[in-house]
Design an enzyme around this catalytic site. Structure first.
Site, PDB file in Angstrom:
ATOM      1  N   SER A  15     -10.284  -0.448   3.619  1.00 20.54           N
ATOM      2  CA  SER A  15      -9.585  -0.728   4.883  1.00 20.54           C
ATOM      3  C   SER A  15      -9.081   0.585   5.468  1.00 20.54           C
ATOM      4  O   SER A  15      -8.438   1.361   4.769  1.00 20.54           O
ATOM      5  CB  SER A  15      -8.381  -1.626   4.635  1.00 20.54           C
ATOM      6  OG  SER A  15      -8.785  -2.839   4.060  1.00 20.54           O
TER       7      SER A  15
ATOM      8  N   ARG B 298       0.832  -1.211   0.000  1.00 21.51           N
ATOM      9  CA  ARG B 298       0.000   0.000   0.000  1.00 21.51           C
ATOM     10  C   ARG B 298       0.873   1.271   0.000  1.00 21.51           C
ATOM     11  O   ARG B 298       0.562   2.256   0.666  1.00 21.51           O
ATOM     12  CB  ARG B 298      -0.930   0.042   1.226  1.00 21.51           C
ATOM     13  CG  ARG B 298      -1.962  -1.045   1.263  1.00 21.51           C
ATOM     14  CD  ARG B 298      -2.962  -0.898   0.114  1.00 21.51           C
ATOM     15  NE  ARG B 298      -4.081  -1.791   0.293  1.00 21.51           N
ATOM     16  CZ  ARG B 298      -4.082  -3.078  -0.058  1.00 21.51           C
ATOM     17  NH1 ARG B 298      -3.029  -3.625  -0.624  1.00 21.51           N
ATOM     18  NH2 ARG B 298      -5.161  -3.815   0.139  1.00 21.51           N
TER      19      ARG B 298
ATOM     20  N   GLU C  27      -4.566   3.660   6.661  1.00 20.18           N
ATOM     21  CA  GLU C  27      -4.228   3.317   5.284  1.00 20.18           C
ATOM     22  C   GLU C  27      -4.577   4.467   4.338  1.00 20.18           C
ATOM     23  O   GLU C  27      -3.753   4.833   3.501  1.00 20.18           O
ATOM     24  CB  GLU C  27      -4.974   2.026   4.918  1.00 20.18           C
ATOM     25  CG  GLU C  27      -4.327   1.250   3.802  1.00 20.18           C
ATOM     26  CD  GLU C  27      -5.089   1.408   2.527  1.00 20.18           C
ATOM     27  OE1 GLU C  27      -4.452   1.580   1.487  1.00 20.18           O
ATOM     28  OE2 GLU C  27      -6.334   1.375   2.576  1.00 20.18           O
TER      29      GLU C  27
HETATM   30  N1  EPU Z   1     -11.091 -10.565  10.598  1.00 19.47           N
HETATM   31  C1  EPU Z   1     -11.821 -10.709  11.754  1.00 19.47           C
HETATM   32  N2  EPU Z   1     -12.703  -9.724  12.077  1.00 19.47           N
HETATM   33  C2  EPU Z   1     -12.900  -8.640  11.296  1.00 19.47           C
HETATM   34  C3  EPU Z   1     -12.146  -8.491  10.119  1.00 19.47           C
HETATM   35  C4  EPU Z   1     -11.242  -9.481   9.764  1.00 19.47           C
HETATM   36  O1  EPU Z   1     -11.665 -11.672  12.493  1.00 19.47           O
HETATM   37  O2  EPU Z   1     -13.718  -7.804  11.660  1.00 19.47           O
HETATM   38  C5  EPU Z   1     -10.165 -11.624  10.193  1.00 19.47           C
HETATM   39  C6  EPU Z   1     -10.733 -12.370   8.986  1.00 19.47           C
HETATM   40  O3  EPU Z   1     -11.563 -13.418   9.374  1.00 19.47           O
HETATM   41  C7  EPU Z   1      -9.494 -12.875   8.314  1.00 19.47           C
HETATM   42  C8  EPU Z   1      -8.459 -11.806   8.634  1.00 19.47           C
HETATM   43  O4  EPU Z   1      -8.954 -11.070   9.734  1.00 19.47           O
HETATM   44  O5  EPU Z   1      -9.062 -14.092   8.889  1.00 19.47           O
HETATM   45  C9  EPU Z   1      -8.160 -10.908   7.446  1.00 19.47           C
HETATM   46  O6  EPU Z   1      -9.345 -10.363   6.922  1.00 19.47           O
HETATM   47  P1  EPU Z   1      -9.622 -10.271   5.331  1.00 19.47           P
HETATM   48  O7  EPU Z   1      -9.277 -11.530   4.669  1.00 19.47           O
HETATM   49  O8  EPU Z   1     -10.987  -9.706   5.168  1.00 19.47           O
HETATM   50  O9  EPU Z   1      -8.560  -9.261   4.772  1.00 19.47           O
HETATM   51  P2  EPU Z   1      -8.036  -7.921   5.397  1.00 19.47           P
HETATM   52  O10 EPU Z   1      -6.696  -8.142   5.982  1.00 19.47           O
HETATM   53  O11 EPU Z   1      -9.090  -7.375   6.261  1.00 19.47           O
HETATM   54  C10 EPU Z   1      -6.844  -7.097   3.166  1.00 19.47           C
HETATM   55  C11 EPU Z   1      -6.747  -5.786   2.434  1.00 19.47           C
HETATM   56  C12 EPU Z   1      -8.025  -5.538   1.643  1.00 19.47           C
HETATM   57  C13 EPU Z   1      -8.190  -6.661   0.640  1.00 19.47           C
HETATM   58  C14 EPU Z   1      -8.233  -8.012   1.409  1.00 19.47           C
HETATM   59  C15 EPU Z   1      -8.239  -9.192   0.465  1.00 19.47           C
HETATM   60  C16 EPU Z   1      -5.314  -4.309   3.744  1.00 19.47           C
HETATM   61  C17 EPU Z   1      -5.240  -3.151   4.689  1.00 19.47           C
HETATM   62  N3  EPU Z   1      -6.540  -4.700   3.409  1.00 19.47           N
HETATM   63  O12 EPU Z   1      -7.929  -6.975   4.081  1.00 19.47           O
HETATM   64  O13 EPU Z   1      -7.877  -4.306   0.939  1.00 19.47           O
HETATM   65  O14 EPU Z   1      -9.384  -6.505  -0.110  1.00 19.47           O
HETATM   66  O15 EPU Z   1      -7.046  -8.139   2.221  1.00 19.47           O
HETATM   67  O16 EPU Z   1      -6.991  -9.332  -0.147  1.00 19.47           O
HETATM   68  O17 EPU Z   1      -4.283  -4.836   3.336  1.00 19.47           O
HETATM   69  C18 EPU Z   1      -8.238  -1.955   1.081  1.00 19.47           C
HETATM   70  O18 EPU Z   1      -7.019  -1.826   1.066  1.00 19.47           O
HETATM   71  O19 EPU Z   1      -9.022  -0.964   1.137  1.00 19.47           O
HETATM   72  C19 EPU Z   1      -8.810  -3.295   1.076  1.00 19.47           C
HETATM   73  C20 EPU Z   1     -10.119  -3.510   1.200  1.00 19.47           C
END
Ligand code: EPU
Length: 344
Positions: free
Chosen positions: A244, A170, A340
């Site tokens: 995010s 990012r 972010e």
């Molecule tokens: N989780 C929870 N509770 C929550 C949110 C997440 O327990 O409220 C857990 C999920 O179950 C999962 C883990 O945390 O095991 C990660 O969550 P998720 O797979 O949804 O991905 P993320 O880390 O929240 C990142 C990117 C997203 C991108 C997704 C998919 C960043 C900051 N965010 O999200 O990007 O779509 O991976 O690759 O790196 C963005 O940058 O705006 C964005 C949406």
């Protein structure tokens, strides 16, 4: 609206419709940029040329906390075309003002797959290299060929390649040394041939198991990604948000061991360089933030990493909420979460 050497200068423009969080702020001066020549006209203008600038793309990764004294350059360069068909890749060029998701859909419809894992990311093409957008195992840098950018001091257009862009998680040179120093007008993408799906992400593996489709085509991957995102991320057209709100923090194995010692459930991913990425959403959720709010700014119920505008929120409410989340995550995990989106 004033007309100045063919340039349309708008005064006192509300930025509310131009940021996906729908936060209120006013730009003192706004100029729409439809071509490199439009940037040069701004640079050559005796008043605008020397004034500080703010480059606005789709407004989907900014938090507006105040009115904008800078000259806002709203990038509206259009056009999508296949510029080269190599044996090993399609090279597609898109204007910086094109909507990102429309580009993904357009390339797929024309038989140039490769961007499908990045479907439904809000924002514009020009913003995609700025924060090196990424999702479901693909980052912009994996599909990047080059971009054109107009220097805000010299007015010259330069073509920049990946080494100059310094892409990180990012992050890029456009968030750092070149922030508001240059206007990205076109981006070229390298879509590898033959197409290979990127499927190594838990949510996608789940879809493969559910559907029994183990060798999906690009359209199927696109449809899955759209469904996965729609299920847990709010649509900014319906409820204001900037995706995010925090980056997933990267820690050393020692720090991670320490946290696992206290919180064995913490979601974490080892990175190729030996460091560990922690799921910020999990940590925020573990601190009980889902659904909590400050004024009209709230933590999204389905994904704790996303802050939303329940209607009428102002930037300071969002930042108060963000600060309280940072404090509570620091108190429990000893980790400082970094926002972010760009806070202005
Ligand atoms: N989780 C929870 N509770 C929550 C949110 C997440 O327990 O409220 C857990 C999920 O179950 C999962 C883990 O945390 O095991 C990660 O969550 P998720 O797979 O949804 O991905 P993320 O880390 O929240 C990142 C990117 C997203 C991108 C997704 C998919 C960043 C900051 N965010 O999200 O990007 O779509 O991976 O690759 O790196 C963005 O940058 O705006 C964005 C949406």
């Amino acid at each position: 609206m004033e007309e100045n050497c063919g340039m349309q200068i708008e005064r006192g423009v509300s930025l509310k419709p131009y940021n996906s969080f729908s936060l209120p702020a006013v730009a003192g001066t706004l100029v729409r940029i439809a071509s490199d020549a439009d940037v040069r006209r701004v640079v050559d203008d005796p008043v605008l040329g020397s004034a500080p600038k703010f480059v606005l793309g789709g407004g989907s990764n900014i938090i507006l906390t105040r009115d904008m004294p800078q000259i806002v350059l709203k990038v509206e360069v259009r056009g999508i075309r296949l510029v080269e068909e190599r044996a090993d890749a399609w090279i597609v060029e898109a204007g910086a003002g094109e909507n990102w998701h429309d580009l993904v859909a357009h390339t797929l419809a024309h038989g140039w797959p490769g961007l499908e894992n990045l479907a439904l990311i809000p924002g514009t093409v020009g913003a995609s290299p700025v924060q090196n957008i990424g999702a479901y195992g693909v980052e912009l840098k994996d599909r990047f060929e080059s971009l054109d950018a107009v220097d805000l001091v010299t007015g010259r257009t330069q073509t920049l390649f990946a080494d100059t862009c310094a892409f990180g998680y990012r992050d890029s040179v456009f968030k750092n040394a070149l922030a508001n120093r240059t206007v990205i007008t076109r981006v070229r993408f390298r879509l590898p041939r033959p197409w290979q799906p990127v499927l190594g992400y838990l949510d996608i593996e789940r879809r493969m198991a559910e559907t029994g489709i183990h060798a999906p085509n690009a359209q199927q991957v696109f449809d899955w990604i759209c469904a996965i995102r729609r299920a847990k991320l709010p649509d900014p057209a319906v409820i204001g948000n900037a995706g995010s709100f925090f980056k997933n923090p990267i820690v050393t194995p020692e720090q991670c061991r320490d946290i696992i010692g206290r919180d064995p459930e913490i979601v974490h991913y080892p990175l190729p360089d030996g460091s560990i990425k922690l799921a910020a959403g999990w940590m925020i959720d573990a601190c009980g933030w889902k659904g909590k709010h400050v004024g009209q700014a709230a933590v999204y119920e389905k994904q704790a990493l996303v802050l939303v505008n329940r209607g009428g929120a102002i930037g300071s409410e969002v930042m108060l909420l963000a600060g309280a989340i940072q404090e509570s995550v620091y108190g429990r995990f000893g980790i400082r979460l970094e926002p972010e989106p760009l806070v202005v």
